[in-house]
Every structure is written in structure tokens, then in C-alpha cells.
Motif scaffolding. Structure first.
Motif, PDB file in Angstrom:
ATOM      1  N   GLY A 207       0.813  -1.205   0.000  1.00 54.82           N
ATOM      2  CA  GLY A 207       0.000   0.000   0.000  1.00 54.82           C
ATOM      3  C   GLY A 207       0.846   1.255   0.000  1.00 54.82           C
ATOM      4  O   GLY A 207       0.535   2.238  -0.687  1.00 54.82           O
ATOM      5  N   TRP A 208       1.918   1.237   0.770  1.00 55.10           N
ATOM      6  CA  TRP A 208       2.807   2.396   0.815  1.00 55.10           C
ATOM      7  C   TRP A 208       3.470   2.621  -0.529  1.00 55.10           C
ATOM      8  O   TRP A 208       3.645   3.748  -0.977  1.00 55.10           O
ATOM      9  N   GLU A 209       3.822   1.519  -1.196  1.00 54.01           N
ATOM     10  CA  GLU A 209       4.483   1.617  -2.504  1.00 54.01           C
ATOM     11  C   GLU A 209       3.497   1.914  -3.628  1.00 54.01           C
ATOM     12  O   GLU A 209       3.899   2.299  -4.734  1.00 54.01           O
ATOM     13  N   ALA A 210       2.187   1.772  -3.356  1.00 52.67           N
ATOM     14  CA  ALA A 210       1.184   2.013  -4.402  1.00 52.67           C
ATOM     15  C   ALA A 210       1.083   3.491  -4.768  1.00 52.67           C
ATOM     16  O   ALA A 210       0.585   3.852  -5.828  1.00 52.67           O
ATOM     17  N   VAL A 211       1.562   4.360  -3.868  1.00 56.36           N
ATOM     18  CA  VAL A 211       1.612   5.797  -4.155  1.00 56.36           C
ATOM     19  C   VAL A 211       3.085   6.110  -4.374  1.00 56.36           C
ATOM     20  O   VAL A 211       3.832   6.288  -3.410  1.00 56.36           O
ATOM     21  N   PRO A 212       3.543   6.132  -5.641  1.00 58.89           N
ATOM     22  CA  PRO A 212       4.980   6.215  -5.944  1.00 58.89           C
ATOM     23  C   PRO A 212       5.745   7.283  -5.177  1.00 58.89           C
ATOM     24  O   PRO A 212       6.826   7.027  -4.660  1.00 58.89           O
ATOM     25  N   THR A 213       5.195   8.495  -5.087  1.00 54.55           N
ATOM     26  CA  THR A 213       5.963   9.558  -4.448  1.00 54.55           C
ATOM     27  C   THR A 213       6.037   9.385  -2.943  1.00 54.55           C
ATOM     28  O   THR A 213       6.841  10.029  -2.295  1.00 54.55           O
ATOM     29  N   ALA A 214       5.217   8.485  -2.374  1.00 57.60           N
ATOM     30  CA  ALA A 214       5.319   8.246  -0.928  1.00 57.60           C
ATOM     31  C   ALA A 214       6.580   7.449  -0.652  1.00 57.60           C
ATOM     32  O   ALA A 214       7.361   7.767   0.244  1.00 57.60           O
ATOM     33  N   ALA A 215       6.791   6.388  -1.414  1.00 56.26           N
ATOM     34  CA  ALA A 215       7.971   5.569  -1.203  1.00 56.26           C
ATOM     35  C   ALA A 215       9.250   6.324  -1.519  1.00 56.26           C
ATOM     36  O   ALA A 215      10.290   6.103  -0.908  1.00 56.26           O
ATOM     37  N   SER A 216       9.180   7.259  -2.475  1.00 59.49           N
ATOM     38  CA  SER A 216      10.378   8.007  -2.860  1.00 59.49           C
ATOM     39  C   SER A 216      10.553   9.296  -2.066  1.00 59.49           C
ATOM     40  O   SER A 216      11.589   9.947  -2.165  1.00 59.49           O
TER      41      SER A 216
END
Length: 220
Positions: A207-216
Motif C-alpha cells: 500500500g505504501w508503494e502504491a503511491v509512488p511519491t510516498a515511497a520516494s
């Protein structure tokens, strides 16, 4: 004939007002429009008054948050049978989108929770929390959370985790690397609500990685 209002001008004035509030600059009509290419009359044209401007600034924060949440894909009806629905992943992705919105709109983020300014539409602001509530309800229906879990309470707890981390990063005390703590914190919360530890961790990470700019965002 009345001139058509330009959304770009409205957004520019809102962003500038939020920035001035955050940086504690004296906010006057002339200071507000300086460098924007519009006259002081624009404030009255777009907002009716300075009070209307402040309400609009706070509302804009929630409007942009709602737009960011709308971008989060739902796995409720997966197109790929090999990628089954995962409401815990969806719930986490909404939290990630919340954090990303705060990082992308730091000035508005600080103002949107200032109750000193009235909201133009409180219901629209409440809807951002209701999105989380509905995600928790789906997780309960899927058997991921216990039947006695209160969706509103768990949604509020999830919001508190995202808001706490985002606020500490946006205001400066913590570096962006602190956002790494979201995954273990949310995992612990959802396991406490009844989810299986290993399955929960995988869902939260996805789920965290599903929003690209969150993980980056940590390295941003």
C-alpha cells in the motif's frame, strides 16, 4: 459583461496567502498580490473579502487532499485475478497519499487544520476522513479486522499516524527519513485490529508503494 474567473489566478492567490501565513508575513492586500500580476481587486473578485480568502485557503487544503485521495487506485474490483482485492493495502495507500499531499502542499497543509478560519464546506473536509472509514469497513467485511473494531476509531487512529509523521516532517523537526516509520506503525496498528502479522506487513508495504511519491519521498 463579467470577466471569466481564471482558476490559475485563484490558485496563485491561495498559495501565496498560505505561504505568507506560514512564514508569518504581514498579510495586506498589496502584499498579497505583489508579484502575482493581478490587482488588489482580484481578492474581492475571487473571494468576496479577506475573510472569504482565509476560508478558501483552508478549504483548498482539503480540496487538494481529496484530489490526491481520488488518485489512489482501489483493489475492490481487481482487473487482474492474480492480484486479489486487498483492503488493508488500500487503507495504507490512502495514508500514503495523505503524506504525499502534505509534502507537496506544505503551506496549505499547515493552514488546513487551523480552526481559526472557517471552512467553506465542512462536509467536504469530513469526506476525506470518511474515505478511510469506508476502507476500514471493507477490511472488516473481508475478515482482515475483528468484528468489534470501530471503523471510525481505527480510521482516526490511522489518520493520526499519517498526520503526526507528516506534520513533524513538514514543520522541520524530523527529516523525511522519518516517514520510514509509517510502515511498522501502521502494521502494528492493523495487527492490533486483528490482521495476521505477516499478511498485514505485506499489505502495508504494498500500500505504501502504491503511491509512488510516498515511497520516494524519503529520499526527496
Amino acid at each position: 459583461m463579467a470577466r471569466t474567473k481564471d482558476p490559475a489566478v485563484r490558485a496563485r492567490l491561495l498559495d501565496r496567502a498560505a505561504h505568507m501565513l506560514r512564514t508569518r508575513q504581514p498579510v495586506t492586500l498589496r502584499a498579497l498580490v505583489a508579484g502575482t500580476g493581478v490587482s488588489t481587486m482580484a481578492v474581492y473578485t475571487y473571494f468576496g473579502s479577506m475573510d472569504g480568502l482565509w476560508s478558501a485557503v483552508r478549504q483548498e487544503g482539503f480540496s487538494r487532499l481529496a484530489a490526491k485521495l481520488d488518485e489512489v487506485p482501489s483493489s475492490a474490483d481487481p482487473a487482474d485475478p492474480a492480484d486479489p482485492a486487498d483492503p488493508v493495502r488500500d487503507l495504507t495507500a490512502l495514508g500514503a497519499a495523505y503524506v504525499v499531499n502534505a509534502l507537496e502542499n506544505p503551506d496549505l497543509y499547515r493552514v488546513m487544520f487551523d480552526a481559526g478560519f472557517a471552512l467553506e464546506d465542512a462536509g467536504a473536509a469530513d469526506e476525506t476522513l470518511h474515505r478511510l472509514v469506508r476502507a476500514v469497513e471493507r477490511a472488516k467485511e473481508a475478515g482482515r479486522f475483528r468484528a468489534d473494531v470501530d471503523p471510525a476509531e481505527l480510521a482516526l487512529q490511522s489518520w493520526a499516524i499519517g498526520h503526526g509523521l507528516a506534520s513533524l516532517v513538514v514543520t522541520g523537526p524530523l527529516p523525511r527519513q522519518a516517514l520510514d516509520h509509517a510502515v511498522p506503525m501502521l502494521t502494528a496498528q492493523f495487527v492490533g485490529a486483528g490482521d495476521a502479522p505477516d499478511r498485514c506487513r505485506r499489505s502495508v508495504e504494498r500500500g505504501w508503494e502504491a503511491v509512488p511519491t510516498a515511497a520516494s519521498a524519503v529520499g526527496g
